[in-house]
Write a protein that holds these residues in place. Structure first.
Motif, PDB file in Angstrom:
ATOM      1  N   ALA A 140     -50.414 125.908 -70.460  1.00 45.56           N
ATOM      2  CA  ALA A 140     -51.269 125.408 -69.386  1.00 45.56           C
ATOM      3  C   ALA A 140     -50.580 125.667 -68.057  1.00 45.56           C
ATOM      4  O   ALA A 140     -49.413 125.319 -67.864  1.00 45.56           O
ATOM      5  N   LEU A 141     -51.292 126.265 -67.119  1.00 48.90           N
ATOM      6  CA  LEU A 141     -50.710 126.720 -65.856  1.00 48.90           C
ATOM      7  C   LEU A 141     -51.269 125.998 -64.643  1.00 48.90           C
ATOM      8  O   LEU A 141     -50.981 126.399 -63.505  1.00 48.90           O
ATOM      9  N   GLY A 142     -52.058 124.976 -64.844  1.00 46.05           N
ATOM     10  CA  GLY A 142     -52.570 124.214 -63.718  1.00 46.05           C
ATOM     11  C   GLY A 142     -53.816 124.825 -63.111  1.00 46.05           C
ATOM     12  O   GLY A 142     -54.386 125.794 -63.613  1.00 46.05           O
ATOM     13  N   ALA A 143     -54.244 124.249 -61.998  1.00 44.30           N
ATOM     14  CA  ALA A 143     -55.467 124.691 -61.338  1.00 44.30           C
ATOM     15  C   ALA A 143     -55.326 126.121 -60.828  1.00 44.30           C
ATOM     16  O   ALA A 143     -54.249 126.532 -60.376  1.00 44.30           O
ATOM     17  N   ASP A 171     -42.140 148.047 -67.533  1.00 46.04           N
ATOM     18  CA  ASP A 171     -42.038 148.802 -68.774  1.00 46.04           C
ATOM     19  C   ASP A 171     -41.712 147.931 -69.972  1.00 46.04           C
ATOM     20  O   ASP A 171     -42.243 148.130 -71.070  1.00 46.04           O
ATOM     21  N   ASP A 172     -40.803 146.953 -69.784  1.00 48.99           N
ATOM     22  CA  ASP A 172     -40.288 146.161 -70.899  1.00 48.99           C
ATOM     23  C   ASP A 172     -40.975 144.818 -71.076  1.00 48.99           C
ATOM     24  O   ASP A 172     -40.611 144.060 -71.963  1.00 48.99           O
ATOM     25  N   GLY A 173     -41.935 144.491 -70.205  1.00 49.86           N
ATOM     26  CA  GLY A 173     -42.683 143.257 -70.397  1.00 49.86           C
ATOM     27  C   GLY A 173     -42.363 142.129 -69.456  1.00 49.86           C
ATOM     28  O   GLY A 173     -42.999 141.076 -69.534  1.00 49.86           O
ATOM     29  N   ASP A 174     -41.355 142.278 -68.586  1.00 49.12           N
ATOM     30  CA  ASP A 174     -41.199 141.295 -67.518  1.00 49.12           C
ATOM     31  C   ASP A 174     -42.379 141.443 -66.577  1.00 49.12           C
ATOM     32  O   ASP A 174     -42.798 142.569 -66.250  1.00 49.12           O
ATOM     33  N   GLY A 175     -42.930 140.329 -66.097  1.00 44.59           N
ATOM     34  CA  GLY A 175     -44.173 140.449 -65.357  1.00 44.59           C
ATOM     35  C   GLY A 175     -44.356 139.409 -64.291  1.00 44.59           C
ATOM     36  O   GLY A 175     -43.492 138.583 -64.006  1.00 44.59           O
ATOM     37  N   MET A 176     -45.535 139.481 -63.689  1.00 43.26           N
ATOM     38  CA  MET A 176     -45.928 138.519 -62.673  1.00 43.26           C
ATOM     39  C   MET A 176     -47.410 138.220 -62.813  1.00 43.26           C
ATOM     40  O   MET A 176     -48.239 139.125 -63.010  1.00 43.26           O
ATOM     41  N   LEU A 177     -47.727 136.926 -62.711  1.00 42.83           N
ATOM     42  CA  LEU A 177     -49.103 136.443 -62.606  1.00 42.83           C
ATOM     43  C   LEU A 177     -49.352 136.018 -61.171  1.00 42.83           C
ATOM     44  O   LEU A 177     -48.528 135.303 -60.587  1.00 42.83           O
ATOM     45  N   VAL A 178     -50.460 136.454 -60.594  1.00 43.03           N
ATOM     46  CA  VAL A 178     -50.890 135.954 -59.288  1.00 43.03           C
ATOM     47  C   VAL A 178     -52.300 135.381 -59.438  1.00 43.03           C
ATOM     48  O   VAL A 178     -53.069 135.800 -60.299  1.00 43.03           O
ATOM     49  N   HIS A 179     -52.619 134.399 -58.577  1.00 38.96           N
ATOM     50  CA  HIS A 179     -53.941 133.791 -58.620  1.00 38.96           C
ATOM     51  C   HIS A 179     -54.161 133.019 -57.332  1.00 38.96           C
ATOM     52  O   HIS A 179     -53.237 132.824 -56.535  1.00 38.96           O
ATOM     53  N   HIS A 180     -55.387 132.579 -57.112  1.00 42.29           N
ATOM     54  CA  HIS A 180     -55.615 131.678 -55.988  1.00 42.29           C
ATOM     55  C   HIS A 180     -56.166 130.345 -56.485  1.00 42.29           C
ATOM     56  O   HIS A 180     -56.697 130.242 -57.590  1.00 42.29           O
ATOM     57  N   THR A 181     -55.999 129.332 -55.638  1.00 44.15           N
ATOM     58  CA  THR A 181     -56.461 127.979 -55.946  1.00 44.15           C
ATOM     59  C   THR A 181     -57.147 127.413 -54.715  1.00 44.15           C
ATOM     60  O   THR A 181     -56.572 127.426 -53.624  1.00 44.15           O
ATOM     61  N   VAL A 182     -58.362 126.936 -54.877  1.00 45.03           N
ATOM     62  CA  VAL A 182     -59.088 126.295 -53.783  1.00 45.03           C
ATOM     63  C   VAL A 182     -58.746 124.811 -53.788  1.00 45.03           C
ATOM     64  O   VAL A 182     -58.933 124.121 -54.798  1.00 45.03           O
ATOM     65  N   LEU A 183     -58.232 124.323 -52.651  1.00 49.53           N
ATOM     66  CA  LEU A 183     -57.753 122.946 -52.547  1.00 49.53           C
ATOM     67  C   LEU A 183     -58.488 122.210 -51.431  1.00 49.53           C
ATOM     68  O   LEU A 183     -58.810 122.801 -50.395  1.00 49.53           O
ATOM     69  N   PRO A 184     -58.741 120.922 -51.601  1.00 49.05           N
ATOM     70  CA  PRO A 184     -59.468 120.159 -50.577  1.00 49.05           C
ATOM     71  C   PRO A 184     -58.577 119.815 -49.379  1.00 49.05           C
ATOM     72  O   PRO A 184     -57.351 119.729 -49.498  1.00 49.05           O
ATOM     73  N   LYS A 185     -59.210 119.622 -48.227  1.00 42.93           N
ATOM     74  CA  LYS A 185     -58.514 119.054 -47.070  1.00 42.93           C
ATOM     75  C   LYS A 185     -59.490 118.159 -46.312  1.00 42.93           C
ATOM     76  O   LYS A 185     -60.710 118.220 -46.533  1.00 42.93           O
TER      77      LYS A 185
END
Length: 441
Positions: free
Chosen positions: A351-354, A364-378
């Protein structure tokens, strides 16, 4: 020898990316934490698009094996009367210098949704929708344009193009178009010198976006939704395979969509997709080996998940994959992720949160990065803001802690060098919606 070198690279990376939590090692389905010795190596964010222009969402990035990144987006000049959108590109070289902004599309054309890919040395292909057709153009490693703008589609409307480029520079675009009232999936080569090959009719299709990948030998795999099925074909320099139906054992009353593909060095393909209808939408993956063997579809999301619209897939050269998807929980979107090994073993769900709009890149070897956005209230108008975040991923499939890239950005995309360095691009949420980028760690 290659396997020994890969093991050595992985050992070095594990020493650099120390601190994976005990919970992750035990396979517990919680968000893991990871201490990053290279955390300070992130560059400063910079403006990719020109001052005085406003940009649209879904910018793209492709990184070659030297670490040079080609960025692509659509933008309009605010100083002009109609501010027509243009497809533009720019190179960020591995040494930190930036190339000039290049405009690939003509003034006055209706353009959208550029897609890009690069060969080993940075020669790239860019495809996009233009005036209800699919067009494309080659871009040199220096950032200069190669050859004329080429119309790729054979009928209109044509939409949702994708592209992949072989290590030596031959590109293949795929898209869907309407002929005599019916959708077809079509592919076409866009050569290194800017010339094009004959159109290849892959078969009946749908309005859904296809997916394309290529192995290190230059063999392409194209997958697309065809009504009640997801299907795929392989394309070599001399042949086009028979159509392979991937989903015959899955009931999907709402059809299939959001097809994604990952291809390893030898041509084994992992194809993920979203099924609609029934009790709940689900995310599935099919594994189609280079020898033609098709494994039974694997359910990636839990049967109880109320899956959201977007998911992301990436595959390393050894065939191990990472998949991240969204689900609705109490009316809010959250992210989940898991590893799918080259042998077909599904890892523990984390589980990675909102979050929403995930994208993944693996080296090449499987090290990676996940990017995403999150809409937050103000508490003040417009009563929300959108934050772009990144997490590193280890070769074992553990996710690092989230790092905020910006609190004014949306729809991030990420590309990887061969070894643990990533380039992220996004659209600034506030006017004039500038395209921004950062590299790290």
């Amino acid at each position: 020898m290659a396997a020994r070198a890969a093991r050595h690279r992985r050992s070095v990376k594990r020493r650099l990316l120390a601190g994976v939590s005990v919970a992750a090692a035990a396979g517990i389905g919680v968000t893991t934490t990871m201490a990053l010795n290279a955390e300070a190596a992130w560059t400063s964010a910079w403006s990719v698009s020109a001052s005085g222009w406003f940009a649209a969402d879904s910018p793209q990035v492709s990184v070659d094996r030297q670490g040079d990144a080609l960025l692509a987006w659509t933008a309009g000049d605010l100083s002009t009367t109609y501010s027509y959108q243009r497809v533009q590109t720019r190179v960020k070289f591995a040494n930190g210098t930036t190339g000039a902004i290049r405009t690939l599309s003509p003034d006055g054309a209706a353009v959208a949704w550029p897609e890009i890919d690069s060969d080993d040395t940075g020669d790239s292909a860019v495809v996009w929708e233009q005036d209800s057709q699919v067009v494309g153009r080659r871009v040199a490693a220096s950032g200069g344009l190669v050859g004329p703008l080429q119309k790729l589609s054979t009928s209109a409307p044509a939409s949702t193009p994708v592209v992949a480029v072989t290590p030596s520079g031959s590109a293949m675009a795929a898209w869907t178009e309407i002929r005599d009232g019916s959708w077809y999936a079509v592919a076409r080569r866009l050569n290194l010198d800017g010339t094009i090959g004959a159109a290849i009719t892959l078969g009946s299709g749908s309005a859904e976006k296809p997916a394309i990948g290529v192995d290190r030998s230059g063999r392409f795999v194209v997958a697309w939704a065809r009504g009640s099925d997801v299907v795929a074909k392989r394309i070599t320099s001399t042949s086009v395979s028979a159509t392979k139906v991937l989903t015959s054992s899955i009931a999907s009353y709402g059809g299939f969509g959001m097809v994604r593909i990952g291809v390893d060095r030898d041509g084994d393909a992992v194809i993920s997709y979203r099924s609609g209808g029934g009790d709940r939408p689900q995310v599935w993956a099919s594994r189609w080996s280079r020898t033609g063997t098709l494994a039974a579809p694997l359910r990636i999301s839990a049967s109880t998940d109320n899956v959201g619209f977007h998911h992301a897939l990436a595959t390393d050269l050894d065939g191990d994959s990472m998949i991240v998807w969204t689900r609705y929980t109490n009316g809010k979107l959250e992210l989940l992720g898991r590893r799918l090994s080259a042998s077909g073993a599904r890892g523990t769900v984390t589980a990675l949160g909102a979050g929403d709009r995930p994208d993944i890149a693996l080296d090449d070897d499987g090290d990676g990065m996940l990017v995403h956005h999150t809409v937050l209230p103000k508490s003040t108008p417009p009563y929300s803001f959108t934050r772009t975040s990144a997490r590193l991923i280890t070769t074992s499939g553990a996710f690092g802690t989230a790092r905020t890239i910006t609190s004014d950005g949306r729809v991030p995309q990420v590309g990887a060098r061969p070894s643990s360095r990533f380039t992220v691009v996004w659209q600034q949420e506030s006017h004039p919606y500038t395209i921004k980028s950062v590299a790290g760690p």
